[in-house]
Motif scaffolding. Structure first.
Motif, short mmCIF file in Angstrom:
data_model
loop_
_atom_site.label_atom_id
_atom_site.label_comp_id
_atom_site.label_asym_id
_atom_site.label_seq_id
_atom_site.Cartn_x
_atom_site.Cartn_y
_atom_site.Cartn_z
N LYS A 1 0.80 -1.23 0.00
CA LYS A 1 0.00 0.00 0.00
C LYS A 1 0.84 1.28 0.00
O LYS A 1 0.65 2.17 0.86
N PRO A 2 1.79 1.44 -0.93
CA PRO A 2 2.50 2.72 -1.00
C PRO A 2 1.52 3.83 -1.38
O PRO A 2 0.44 3.55 -1.91
N LYS A 3 1.94 5.09 -1.10
CA LYS A 3 1.06 6.23 -1.41
C LYS A 3 0.68 6.19 -2.88
O LYS A 3 -0.47 6.35 -3.25
N LYS A 4 1.71 5.98 -3.74
CA LYS A 4 1.47 6.00 -5.17
C LYS A 4 2.51 5.16 -5.89
O LYS A 4 3.68 5.17 -5.51
N ILE A 5 2.07 4.43 -6.90
CA ILE A 5 3.03 3.78 -7.81
C ILE A 5 2.78 4.35 -9.20
O ILE A 5 1.67 4.24 -9.74
N TYR A 6 3.80 4.99 -9.79
CA TYR A 6 3.74 5.38 -11.19
C TYR A 6 4.21 4.16 -11.99
O TYR A 6 5.38 3.76 -11.87
N ALA A 7 3.30 3.56 -12.75
CA ALA A 7 3.60 2.30 -13.44
C ALA A 7 3.69 2.59 -14.94
O ALA A 7 2.68 2.86 -15.59
N ILE A 8 4.93 2.56 -15.46
CA ILE A 8 5.17 3.00 -16.83
C ILE A 8 5.35 1.79 -17.75
O ILE A 8 6.11 0.86 -17.43
N GLU A 9 4.66 1.80 -18.88
CA GLU A 9 4.75 0.68 -19.82
C GLU A 9 4.66 1.21 -21.26
O GLU A 9 3.79 2.02 -21.56
N ILE A 10 5.51 0.71 -22.13
CA ILE A 10 5.60 1.21 -23.50
C ILE A 10 4.68 0.45 -24.48
O ILE A 10 4.26 0.99 -25.50
N ASN A 11 4.38 -0.81 -24.14
CA ASN A 11 3.61 -1.66 -25.07
C ASN A 11 2.10 -1.46 -24.82
O ASN A 11 1.61 -1.76 -23.72
N PRO A 12 1.35 -0.97 -25.82
CA PRO A 12 -0.08 -0.69 -25.61
C PRO A 12 -0.88 -1.91 -25.15
O PRO A 12 -1.83 -1.76 -24.38
N ASP A 13 -0.53 -3.11 -25.61
CA ASP A 13 -1.24 -4.33 -25.17
C ASP A 13 -1.02 -4.57 -23.68
O ASP A 13 -1.97 -4.86 -22.94
N LYS B 1 -9.13 -3.61 -7.66
CA LYS B 1 -9.71 -2.47 -6.92
C LYS B 1 -8.63 -1.59 -6.28
O LYS B 1 -8.70 -1.24 -5.10
N LEU B 2 -7.62 -1.24 -7.06
CA LEU B 2 -6.51 -0.45 -6.53
C LEU B 2 -6.71 1.03 -6.86
O LEU B 2 -7.12 1.36 -7.98
N THR B 3 -6.39 1.88 -5.91
CA THR B 3 -6.56 3.33 -6.14
C THR B 3 -5.23 4.06 -6.06
O THR B 3 -5.17 5.28 -6.21
N ASN B 4 -4.14 3.33 -5.79
CA ASN B 4 -2.85 3.98 -5.59
C ASN B 4 -1.88 3.77 -6.76
O ASN B 4 -0.67 3.90 -6.60
N VAL B 5 -2.41 3.39 -7.93
CA VAL B 5 -1.54 3.18 -9.10
C VAL B 5 -1.89 4.19 -10.19
O VAL B 5 -3.06 4.38 -10.52
N VAL B 6 -0.86 4.85 -10.72
CA VAL B 6 -1.04 5.76 -11.86
C VAL B 6 -0.40 5.09 -13.08
O VAL B 6 0.83 5.05 -13.19
N PRO B 7 -1.21 4.52 -13.99
CA PRO B 7 -0.62 3.86 -15.16
C PRO B 7 -0.22 4.90 -16.21
O PRO B 7 -0.96 5.86 -16.44
N ILE B 8 0.94 4.71 -16.81
CA ILE B 8 1.43 5.67 -17.81
C ILE B 8 1.86 4.89 -19.05
O ILE B 8 2.73 4.02 -18.96
N LEU B 9 1.24 5.19 -20.19
CA LEU B 9 1.63 4.55 -21.45
C LEU B 9 2.70 5.40 -22.11
O LEU B 9 2.42 6.45 -22.67
#
Ligand code: SAM
Length: 250
Positions: free
Chosen positions: A118-130, A143-151
């Motif tokens: 349960k970290p405050k925020k995870i910036y999760a970066i991924e290059i592959n659109p799939d 049901k996670l609210t602490n992840v920011v997905p970045i394409l």
């Protein structure tokens, strides 16, 4: 009959072509909906090369360590060998931290870490659109609210001085991303980099930490401590390892 296979959700992955009898045996034994011959993982985006041996559906939901991973195994990789590392990452962070997962995939490390540490925020970066598509699905499924997905290519992400912890879950070319990893690190706090690589046994305890040291000097960081963990055997005499390096800017 002994046939080696890996089970991802209700799909089986095998390494060789099978006879009709072998396919029927596996269907009866595992109740799988699909059997795929998994040839290899290709290129920087780690796309699998597969052949359908039975069934048509390649999307499934795999349950591991209380987390749900929706995945199309014909489009994105799943590494059974990394199961212990996914579990280790689940508990390594805490509620005070901000994390950057530079090679997030479908959320292999991000999902268990977000759920259990349960970290405050995870910036999760991924290059592959799939992979990104399934990561977004998996954030919802769990049901996670602490992840920011970045394409994006992580080198194009304009975040600086924000991370207590950076996960570099990538092999072979990891060193080329160390500049960016140091840019993500928070200044004035003890930070951790999890640096993955595949290396011959005789250099695995020295080569990666020397590489991290070079960049630590460049960006004026002290390495306070480091540990090297084996993730899995990669090839004869070659290990997939991860270095946990604790650093602070001087
Ligand atoms: N961490 C996962 C694990 O150990 O199971 C493996 C992730 S996979 C090996 C690496 C991921 O990094 C792939 O999904 C690939 O598309 C992604 N990737 C490769 N280069 C990238 C880049 N420059 N920026 C962001 N993601 C990248």
């Amino acid at each position: 009959m002994t046939i080696k296979y890996q089970k991802v959700g209700d799909i089986l992955l095998v390494k060789k072509d099978l006879t009709g009898d072998e396919i029927n045996y596996l269907i009866n034994k595992t109740k799988c909906k699909t059997i795929l011959k998994y040839n290899y993982i290709n290129g920087d985006m780690r796309k699998p090369k597969v052949k359908l041996l039975y069934g048509t559906e390649t999307e499934t939901i795999h349950k591991e360590h209380g987390c749900l991973f929706k995945i199309d195994v014909s489009k994105v990789m799943w590494s059974m060998g990394n199961i212990e590392e996914r579990k280790r990452m689940a508990y390594i962070s805490n509620s005070d931290e901000t994390v950057v997962d530079m090679f997030a995939g479908i959320g292999y490390f991000t999902i268990p870490m977000a759920k259990y540490s349960k970290p405050k925020k995870i910036y999760a970066i991924e290059i592959n659109p799939d992979s990104y598509h399934y990561m977004v699905e998996n954030i919802k499924l769990n049901k996670l609210t602490n992840v920011v997905p970045i394409l994006s290519d992580n080198r194009d992400v304009a975040l600086k001085n924000i991370a207590d912890r950076v996960i570099m879950g990538y092999v072979l070319k990891t060193r080329f991303f160390l500049d960016k990893a140091f840019e993500f690190l928070k200044e004035g706090k003890i930070c951790t980099i999890h640096y993955h690589d595949t290396l011959a046994e005789k250099i695995m305890n020295t080569e990666p930490i020397n590489e991290i040291k070079k960049y630590a000097e460049k960006y004026e960081y002290n390495i306070l401590s480091h540990e090297i963990h084996k993730v899995k055997k990669y090839a004869p005499g070659v290990w997939h390892i991860v270095v946990d390096a604790e650093l602070i800017k001087y």
